[in-house]
Design an enzyme around this catalytic site. Sequence first.
Site, PDB file in Angstrom:
ATOM      1  CG  HIS A 100      10.638 -23.969  12.919  1.00 11.83           C
ATOM      2  ND1 HIS A 100      10.618 -23.921  14.316  1.00 11.83           N
ATOM      3  CD2 HIS A 100      11.840 -24.815  12.515  1.00 11.83           C
ATOM      4  CE1 HIS A 100      11.830 -24.395  14.789  1.00 11.83           C
ATOM      5  NE2 HIS A 100      12.435 -24.874  13.920  1.00 11.83           N
ATOM      6  CB  CYS A 138       0.751  -2.051   4.792  1.00 11.74           C
ATOM      7  SG  CYS A 138       1.074  -3.042   6.270  1.00 11.74           S
ATOM      8  CB  THR A 161       2.675  -1.575  10.971  1.00 11.97           C
ATOM      9  OG1 THR A 161       1.457  -2.308  10.361  1.00 11.97           O
ATOM     10  CG2 THR A 161       2.231  -0.066  11.506  1.00 11.97           C
ATOM     11  N   GLY A 162       3.470  -3.396   8.224  1.00 13.49           N
ATOM     12  CA  GLY A 162       3.714  -4.814   7.746  1.00 13.49           C
ATOM     13  C   GLY A 162       2.549  -5.681   8.418  1.00 13.49           C
ATOM     14  CG  ASP A 201      -0.355   0.541   2.465  1.00 12.23           C
ATOM     15  OD1 ASP A 201       0.946   0.391   2.690  1.00 12.23           O
ATOM     16  OD2 ASP A 201      -1.038   0.458   3.474  1.00 12.23           O
ATOM     17  NE  ARG A 230      10.092 -29.976  16.110  1.00 11.77           N
ATOM     18  CZ  ARG A 230      11.499 -29.886  15.827  1.00 11.77           C
ATOM     19  NH1 ARG A 230      11.968 -30.732  14.894  1.00 11.77           N
ATOM     20  NH2 ARG A 230      12.192 -28.703  16.134  1.00 11.77           N
ATOM     21  CG  HIS A 231       8.728 -27.893  12.105  1.00 15.99           C
ATOM     22  ND1 HIS A 231       8.670 -27.017  13.114  1.00 15.99           N
ATOM     23  CD2 HIS A 231      10.180 -28.151  12.072  1.00 15.99           C
ATOM     24  CE1 HIS A 231       9.727 -27.166  13.908  1.00 15.99           C
ATOM     25  NE2 HIS A 231      10.607 -27.734  13.166  1.00 15.99           N
TER      26      HIS A 231
END
Length: 148
Positions: A100, A67, A69-70, A10, A134-135
């Site tokens: 992960h 953006c 702030t993200g 943005d 496991r992830h």
Amino acid sequence: MAKPIALAADHGGFELKEAVKAHLDELGLAYVDYGTHSTASVDYPDMAVPACEAVVKGESDKALLFCGTGVGISMAANKIKGIRACCCSDSFSCEYTRRHNDANALCMGGRVVGPGLACQLVDIFLNTEFEGGRHQRRIDKLTALENR
Ligand code: RB5
């Protein structure tokens, strides 16, 4: 040939997107820029959708989203089925969200991180592999939540 990276921002993230584009150009990496193309005010959900859809459709493997702030654009991205977006401003989170969480969208704030750090985070994000194991089970549970 590698798929192009999907970019979107943005107005709050426009300048950072442009800085990251220059970095990708230096690296010779292809991208598609889904806008915005100026600092005129736009709404971050509208910008997130086409870049994230490119990832979901398999046209791109990853999106880089910006953006102020993200945060807002990461919230929008995470509403889209198949997107695992992270808002990062530190290298540890950025590395581990790939290792992960198999994150496929990196979100950063143009009012939070400078261009040098942003480009470093982009490098980490693009070059770190998912560990699986496991992830993968946890990613499968995220996918199940999307389908609930
Ligand atoms: C726009 O002013 C700003 O709210 C937006 O870029 C973003 O920071 C929202 O999370």
